[in-house]
Design a protein around this motif. Structure first.
Motif, PDB file in Angstrom:
ATOM      1  N   VAL A 282      -0.864  -0.719   9.275  1.00 35.98           N
ATOM      2  CA  VAL A 282      -0.784  -1.025   7.885  1.00 35.98           C
ATOM      3  C   VAL A 282       0.391  -1.609   7.233  1.00 35.98           C
ATOM      4  O   VAL A 282       1.406  -0.781   7.114  1.00 35.98           O
ATOM      5  CB  VAL A 282      -1.323   0.004   7.068  1.00 35.98           C
TER       6      VAL A 282
ATOM      7  N   PRO B 183       1.023  -1.158   0.162  1.00 37.18           N
ATOM      8  CA  PRO B 183       0.079  -0.104  -0.104  1.00 37.18           C
ATOM      9  C   PRO B 183       0.898   1.301  -0.036  1.00 37.18           C
ATOM     10  O   PRO B 183       1.781   1.246   0.606  1.00 37.18           O
ATOM     11  CB  PRO B 183      -0.612  -0.171   1.361  1.00 37.18           C
ATOM     12  N   HIS B 184       0.546   2.266  -0.846  1.00 36.76           N
ATOM     13  CA  HIS B 184       0.976   3.488  -0.876  1.00 36.76           C
ATOM     14  C   HIS B 184       0.195   4.501  -0.863  1.00 36.76           C
ATOM     15  O   HIS B 184      -0.903   4.613  -1.350  1.00 36.76           O
ATOM     16  CB  HIS B 184       1.941   3.504  -2.154  1.00 36.76           C
ATOM     17  N   LEU B 185       0.279   5.801   0.311  1.00 43.21           N
ATOM     18  CA  LEU B 185      -0.667   6.904   0.360  1.00 43.21           C
ATOM     19  C   LEU B 185      -0.019   7.909  -0.263  1.00 43.21           C
ATOM     20  O   LEU B 185       1.096   8.476   0.183  1.00 43.21           O
ATOM     21  CB  LEU B 185      -0.800   6.879   1.753  1.00 43.21           C
TER      22      LEU B 185
ATOM     23  N   LEU C 140      -7.395   1.422   3.343  1.00 50.49           N
ATOM     24  CA  LEU C 140      -6.090   0.757   3.160  1.00 50.49           C
ATOM     25  C   LEU C 140      -6.122  -0.606   3.353  1.00 50.49           C
ATOM     26  O   LEU C 140      -5.422  -1.473   2.503  1.00 50.49           O
ATOM     27  CB  LEU C 140      -4.973   1.387   3.588  1.00 50.49           C
TER      28      LEU C 140
ATOM     29  N   LEU D 213       3.059   0.071   4.412  1.00 52.14           N
ATOM     30  CA  LEU D 213       2.470   1.286   3.939  1.00 52.14           C
ATOM     31  C   LEU D 213       3.809   2.162   3.861  1.00 52.14           C
ATOM     32  O   LEU D 213       4.374   2.317   4.772  1.00 52.14           O
ATOM     33  CB  LEU D 213       1.299   1.668   4.689  1.00 52.14           C
TER      34      LEU D 213
END
Length: 379
Positions: free
Chosen positions: A229, A200-202, A345, A232
């Protein structure tokens, strides 16, 4: 007879035909923010490429157009006109006094340039220029990027020849409105999908100026969010004025420094969107158009001081389409933001559905359609 020729698939206008026929002349009025002027420049580029049009911009000295329009190679005429919304009584009184003079100045500019059509993109200069065009009998096109039109476009909406809107709810404020979308860079439409199983990448994106709420809240939840997460990473654009303070807040948060980055600005935004599994951002018109073009799921926090609360109305359109989630800044706590992000996420199927729905709101041919509308009314 088709005065300016058909919309060719070639980007070079027919020089021989142009010499034989009158050059299409268009005034584009308005600006102030990037959300107004960047699409306006895209429309100008399309008019020039498709029809060999001569384009003149009308704006104010305080808007971004004073810098971006000359950089793009277009002539710019400046008028003095200020704000009427969300300002003090003194500024409002000064603006009302300036309006008759700005209207006369615009009428003089239109007589001198003799355009076949005037396009209003919203912002300070749009109202006087569009009003002058209506009074002069010149065909007008209103471009409205937001779900709820700004004051300038609302004042002239029922008197324009046609309107190009981004969201269906805005159409009712105009005559002959068409849903064209906002011109968005073509790179946003051809992004590669994220590989299956990618960590996951925000992407936290507050616009070119940054967003104070995001800059304040994200460092406070970064450590807990990263712990909750697995895998992340966070990329945060904070804006030039707030980058140092935001960086210092992240550094003192205890969050793993290998899993976050803070930048004043981000280059190559299509590539940044491509890498993101989720985007946390404001909901300005250009931002939501880019999210749709990129097919990206998002958590939107509308800017509460936006004129007429238009950012919230923009976000509501995406939420209604199940393309985004929304949080209201008033009363927003770190716990609510953290739990919402963790929930999104950790829900891959929901993110995939949001991405799919976002793409249904995209308009890859917006520039072409708006340019064709201008050509059509100019006949």
């Amino acid at each position: 007879m088709n005065v300016w020729g058909p919309l060719s698939t070639k980007r070079e206008p027919n020089d021989k035909l142009r010499k034989m026929e009158k050059t299409l002349k268009v005034v584009i009025a308005g600006g102030g923010t990037g959300g107004h002027i960047i699409p306006a420049l895209a429309i100008a580029d399309e008019l020039k490429a498709a029809f060999g049009a001569e384009v003149l911009f009308v704006g104010t000295p305080r808007g971004l157009e004073s810098r971006l329009v000359p950089q793009a190679g277009y002539p710019l005429k400046l008028i003095e006109v200020g704000q009427l919304k969300n300002v003090s009584l003194l500024i409002r009184a000064r603006t009302l006094l300036d309006l008759p003079l700005s209207l006369l100045r615009c009428r003089a500019l239109l007589r001198e340039f003799a355009p076949h059509a005037v396009v209003g993109v919203g912002g300070y200069a749009s109202g006087p220029a569009m009003g002058a065009a209506v009074l002069s009998g010149i065909p007008t096109l209103a471009f409205e990027p937001n779900a709820f039109p700004g004051l300038a476009n609302r004042l002239v909406g029922k008197r324009v020849s046609a309107a190009a809107v981004n969201f269906a709810p805005a159409a009712k404020y105009f005559r002959n409105a068409e849903i064209t979308g906002i011109p968005v860079r073509k790179e946003f439409f051809v992004l590669q999908p994220r590989p299956a199983g990618a960590p996951p990448h925000l992407l936290v994106f507050g616009g070119s100026q940054g967003a104070r709420a995001l800059n304040t809240l994200m460092p406070q939840i970064a450590a807990g969010l990263l712990a909750a997460v697995p895998g992340l990473t966070i990329l945060h654009q904070a804006g030039a004025r707030h980058a140092d303070a935001t960086l210092a807040a992240y550094q003192s948060s205890g969050a793993d420094a290998a899993r976050w980055q803070v930048h004043a600005f981000l280059d190559d935004m299509p590539r940044r969107f491509e890498a993101a599994g989720l985007v946390l951002s404001r909901s300005g018109a250009s931002t939501v158009a880019e999210l749709a073009a990129a097919g990206k799921p998002s958590l939107l926090i509308p800017f509460p001081q936006a004129a007429d609360d238009h950012q919230r109305k923009n976000a509501e359109v995406l939420v209604a389409a199940n393309a985004a989630a929304m949080l209201i800044e008033a009363g927003l706590t770190t716990e609510v933001l953290r739990s919402t992000l963790i929930g999104l996420l950790g829900d891959g199927p929901r993110l995939a559905k949001m991405a799919e729905q976002a793409r249904t709101l995209a308009h890859p041919d917006a520039s072409r359609r708006i340019a064709e509308m201008v050509r059509r009314i100019a006949r």
